[in-house]
Write a protein that holds these residues in place. Structure first.
Motif, short mmCIF file in Angstrom:
data_model
loop_
_atom_site.label_atom_id
_atom_site.label_comp_id
_atom_site.label_asym_id
_atom_site.label_seq_id
_atom_site.Cartn_x
_atom_site.Cartn_y
_atom_site.Cartn_z
N LEU A 20 -7.67 1.27 -4.11
CA LEU A 20 -6.86 2.06 -3.20
C LEU A 20 -6.82 3.52 -3.65
O LEU A 20 -6.93 4.44 -2.84
CB LEU A 20 -5.45 1.49 -3.11
CG LEU A 20 -4.51 2.18 -2.13
CD1 LEU A 20 -5.01 2.07 -0.70
CD2 LEU A 20 -3.12 1.58 -2.25
N VAL A 76 0.83 -1.21 0.00
CA VAL A 76 0.00 0.00 0.00
C VAL A 76 0.86 1.25 0.00
O VAL A 76 0.59 2.21 -0.74
CB VAL A 76 -0.96 -0.01 1.22
CG1 VAL A 76 -1.70 1.31 1.34
CG2 VAL A 76 -1.93 -1.17 1.11
N CYS A 122 0.85 4.11 -2.90
CA CYS A 122 0.54 5.52 -2.58
C CYS A 122 1.67 6.45 -3.02
O CYS A 122 1.41 7.54 -3.54
CB CYS A 122 0.27 5.69 -1.09
SG CYS A 122 -1.33 5.01 -0.59
#
Length: 70
Positions: free
Chosen positions: A54, A4, A8
């Protein structure tokens, strides 16, 4: 492996650099697989990827964060 924090950094580099998206937390995830083809065939749509999900979630967070600062 779905990282993640790396996703990001790739999608929101300016927000990470500015500290608006600090990437300090952690979350334990449970991996599971499913067969989605019959669902996609029945309803005529496709599931979104983890990265796209996400992106949407973090975008919403950043919009809320931006509004709370103002």
């Amino acid at each position: 492996e779905r990282d993640v924090k790396e996703i990001c950094r790739k999608i929101f580099p300016e927000e990470v650099k500015s500290g608006m998206l600090p990437l300090e937390g952690s979350l334990t995830a449970i991996k599971w697989r499913l067969e989605a083809q019959s669902t996609e065939d029945t309803f005529g749509w496709q599931f979104t990827s983890f990265e796209e999900s996400l992106r949407g979630l973090v975008s919403q967070y950043l919009q809320l964060e931006d509004k709370s600062i103002r």
